[in-house]
Design a protein around this motif. Structure first.
Motif, PDB file in Angstrom:
ATOM      1  N   TYR A 139     -35.231 -21.563 -19.822  1.00 52.60           N
ATOM      2  CA  TYR A 139     -34.120 -22.156 -19.073  1.00 52.60           C
ATOM      3  C   TYR A 139     -32.775 -21.646 -19.585  1.00 52.60           C
ATOM      4  O   TYR A 139     -31.890 -21.327 -18.797  1.00 52.60           O
ATOM      5  N   TYR A 140     -32.643 -21.565 -20.900  1.00 55.18           N
ATOM      6  CA  TYR A 140     -31.375 -21.088 -21.453  1.00 55.18           C
ATOM      7  C   TYR A 140     -31.122 -19.615 -21.117  1.00 55.18           C
ATOM      8  O   TYR A 140     -29.984 -19.173 -21.099  1.00 55.18           O
ATOM      9  N   GLU A 141     -32.194 -18.858 -20.829  1.00 55.81           N
ATOM     10  CA  GLU A 141     -32.002 -17.454 -20.454  1.00 55.81           C
ATOM     11  C   GLU A 141     -31.278 -17.299 -19.115  1.00 55.81           C
ATOM     12  O   GLU A 141     -30.764 -16.233 -18.802  1.00 55.81           O
ATOM     13  N   LEU A 142     -31.201 -18.393 -18.333  1.00 59.28           N
ATOM     14  CA  LEU A 142     -30.516 -18.338 -17.039  1.00 59.28           C
ATOM     15  C   LEU A 142     -29.031 -18.027 -17.196  1.00 59.28           C
ATOM     16  O   LEU A 142     -28.389 -17.585 -16.241  1.00 59.28           O
ATOM     17  N   TYR A 162     -22.548 -17.806 -26.852  1.00 57.18           N
ATOM     18  CA  TYR A 162     -23.774 -18.277 -26.198  1.00 57.18           C
ATOM     19  C   TYR A 162     -24.887 -17.239 -26.385  1.00 57.18           C
ATOM     20  O   TYR A 162     -26.013 -17.584 -26.745  1.00 57.18           O
ATOM     21  N   ASP A 163     -24.555 -15.967 -26.140  1.00 61.49           N
ATOM     22  CA  ASP A 163     -25.558 -14.905 -26.267  1.00 61.49           C
ATOM     23  C   ASP A 163     -26.127 -14.829 -27.674  1.00 61.49           C
ATOM     24  O   ASP A 163     -27.343 -14.690 -27.856  1.00 61.49           O
ATOM     25  N   ALA A 176     -35.854 -27.850 -36.037  1.00 59.63           N
ATOM     26  CA  ALA A 176     -34.456 -28.254 -36.204  1.00 59.63           C
ATOM     27  C   ALA A 176     -33.486 -27.081 -36.072  1.00 59.63           C
ATOM     28  O   ALA A 176     -32.412 -27.221 -35.469  1.00 59.63           O
ATOM     29  N   ALA A 177     -33.824 -25.928 -36.628  1.00 57.34           N
ATOM     30  CA  ALA A 177     -32.916 -24.780 -36.567  1.00 57.34           C
ATOM     31  C   ALA A 177     -32.737 -24.301 -35.124  1.00 57.34           C
ATOM     32  O   ALA A 177     -31.626 -23.957 -34.703  1.00 57.34           O
ATOM     33  N   ARG A 178     -33.823 -24.327 -34.372  1.00 55.86           N
ATOM     34  CA  ARG A 178     -33.747 -23.911 -32.966  1.00 55.86           C
ATOM     35  C   ARG A 178     -32.945 -24.931 -32.142  1.00 55.86           C
ATOM     36  O   ARG A 178     -32.123 -24.556 -31.325  1.00 55.86           O
ATOM     37  N   VAL A 179     -33.162 -26.197 -32.398  1.00 56.40           N
ATOM     38  CA  VAL A 179     -32.421 -27.248 -31.692  1.00 56.40           C
ATOM     39  C   VAL A 179     -30.932 -27.127 -31.987  1.00 56.40           C
ATOM     40  O   VAL A 179     -30.096 -27.325 -31.098  1.00 56.40           O
ATOM     41  N   ALA A 180     -30.570 -26.772 -33.212  1.00 57.76           N
ATOM     42  CA  ALA A 180     -29.153 -26.601 -33.559  1.00 57.76           C
ATOM     43  C   ALA A 180     -28.523 -25.499 -32.698  1.00 57.76           C
ATOM     44  O   ALA A 180     -27.381 -25.636 -32.243  1.00 57.76           O
ATOM     45  N   LEU A 181     -29.257 -24.439 -32.449  1.00 57.04           N
ATOM     46  CA  LEU A 181     -28.749 -23.362 -31.586  1.00 57.04           C
ATOM     47  C   LEU A 181     -28.657 -23.839 -30.137  1.00 57.04           C
ATOM     48  O   LEU A 181     -27.702 -23.504 -29.429  1.00 57.04           O
ATOM     49  N   PHE A 182     -29.627 -24.620 -29.688  1.00 54.63           N
ATOM     50  CA  PHE A 182     -29.564 -25.179 -28.336  1.00 54.63           C
ATOM     51  C   PHE A 182     -28.345 -26.089 -28.188  1.00 54.63           C
ATOM     52  O   PHE A 182     -27.706 -26.117 -27.142  1.00 54.63           O
ATOM     53  N   LYS A 183     -28.028 -26.831 -29.240  1.00 56.86           N
ATOM     54  CA  LYS A 183     -26.833 -27.686 -29.206  1.00 56.86           C
ATOM     55  C   LYS A 183     -25.581 -26.838 -29.015  1.00 56.86           C
ATOM     56  O   LYS A 183     -24.679 -27.207 -28.253  1.00 56.86           O
ATOM     57  N   THR A 184     -25.519 -25.714 -29.697  1.00 59.39           N
ATOM     58  CA  THR A 184     -24.380 -24.795 -29.533  1.00 59.39           C
ATOM     59  C   THR A 184     -24.292 -24.315 -28.090  1.00 59.39           C
ATOM     60  O   THR A 184     -23.213 -24.320 -27.486  1.00 59.39           O
ATOM     61  N   MET A 185     -25.429 -23.930 -27.518  1.00 58.73           N
ATOM     62  CA  MET A 185     -25.429 -23.445 -26.131  1.00 58.73           C
ATOM     63  C   MET A 185     -25.009 -24.544 -25.171  1.00 58.73           C
ATOM     64  O   MET A 185     -24.243 -24.307 -24.234  1.00 58.73           O
ATOM     65  N   ILE A 188     -21.235 -25.014 -25.209  1.00 64.17           N
ATOM     66  CA  ILE A 188     -20.559 -23.944 -24.471  1.00 64.17           C
ATOM     67  C   ILE A 188     -20.693 -24.158 -22.963  1.00 64.17           C
ATOM     68  O   ILE A 188     -19.730 -24.005 -22.211  1.00 64.17           O
ATOM     69  N   ILE A 189     -21.877 -24.540 -22.513  1.00 59.51           N
ATOM     70  CA  ILE A 189     -22.095 -24.807 -21.081  1.00 59.51           C
ATOM     71  C   ILE A 189     -21.179 -25.939 -20.620  1.00 59.51           C
ATOM     72  O   ILE A 189     -20.538 -25.846 -19.570  1.00 59.51           O
ATOM     73  N   LEU A 190     -21.097 -27.004 -21.401  1.00 66.40           N
ATOM     74  CA  LEU A 190     -20.252 -28.142 -21.040  1.00 66.40           C
ATOM     75  C   LEU A 190     -18.784 -27.739 -20.978  1.00 66.40           C
ATOM     76  O   LEU A 190     -18.050 -28.148 -20.078  1.00 66.40           O
TER      77      LEU A 190
END
Length: 197
Positions: A139-142, A162-163, A176-185, A188-190
């Motif tokens: 989904y984030y690849e969109l 984001y990239d 947790a490390a992956r979720v932290a990156l998702f939080k960053t993305m 940025i989206i918001l």
């Protein structure tokens, strides 16, 4: 290029009304690109998405240089079908935008024509959907800049931060490390509002 205008537009789409009125209450309003059931969704990231907010949309329109919608040319949104359900969705969106003084022009296309427009990036706004899997990265690849049209990033969103987060997250296992990156993305989206959920 007008972030305040994108933020205003995001607040004029009334997702909850679409669920309540058009889908007879069947559905859940998302706060993230990722379905609630998948790891990396709003359950894990705490992502929040603005609801329909006419007052805030009007404030943002003024900030964008279009107080009360004055001076803003009509916005065209393309839909991927010509069915009655799709026309009802277009009418609902049109009415919500009109309340802020913004003219929304729905265009109902057959699917091949809609697909060509999306794959070439030739549209102002596009009603779209995505079927992914349980991997949040799908989904984030969109919104990954290397996936611009004819790829799934048909809106041509590009953001270096984001990239970088996406590139790091796609190589990680869930945790947790992956979720932290998702939080960053999600942050940025918001902030940038390249899409409306």
């Amino acid at each position: 290029a007008n972030k305040a205008l994108r933020q205003a537009i995001a607040r004029l789409f009334d997702t909850q009304a679409a669920i309540d009125v058009l889908a007879n209450g069947r559905g859940a309003r998302l706060n993230s690109l990722v379905p609630i059931e998948a790891p990396g969704s709003e359950r894990d990231t705490g992502a929040q998405w603005p609801e329909y907010d006419l007052v805030e949309a009007r404030r943002l329109l003024a900030e964008a240089g279009y107080p009360g919608g004055k001076g803003l040319p009509p916005l065209t949104i393309i839909f991927r079908s010509t069915t009655l359900d799709t026309r009802n969705a277009g009418d609902l969106a049109k009415a919500k935008f009109a309340a802020a003084g913004v003219q929304l022009k729905p265009e109902y296309l057959d699917f091949p024509t809609w697909l060509r427009a999306n794959e070439s990036g030739r549209f102002q706004l596009s009603d779209s959907g995505w079927v992914g899997d349980a991997n949040a990265g799908a989904y984030y690849e969109l919104l990954y800049s290397k996936n611009t049209a004819p790829g799934p990033n048909s809106g041509a969103f590009a953001n270096a931060e984001y990239d970088r987060a996406f590139e790091a997250a796609r190589l990680m296992p869930d945790g947790a490390a992956r979720v932290a990156l998702f939080k960053t993305m999600n942050r940025i989206i918001l902030e940038q509002m390249p899409t409306v959920l």
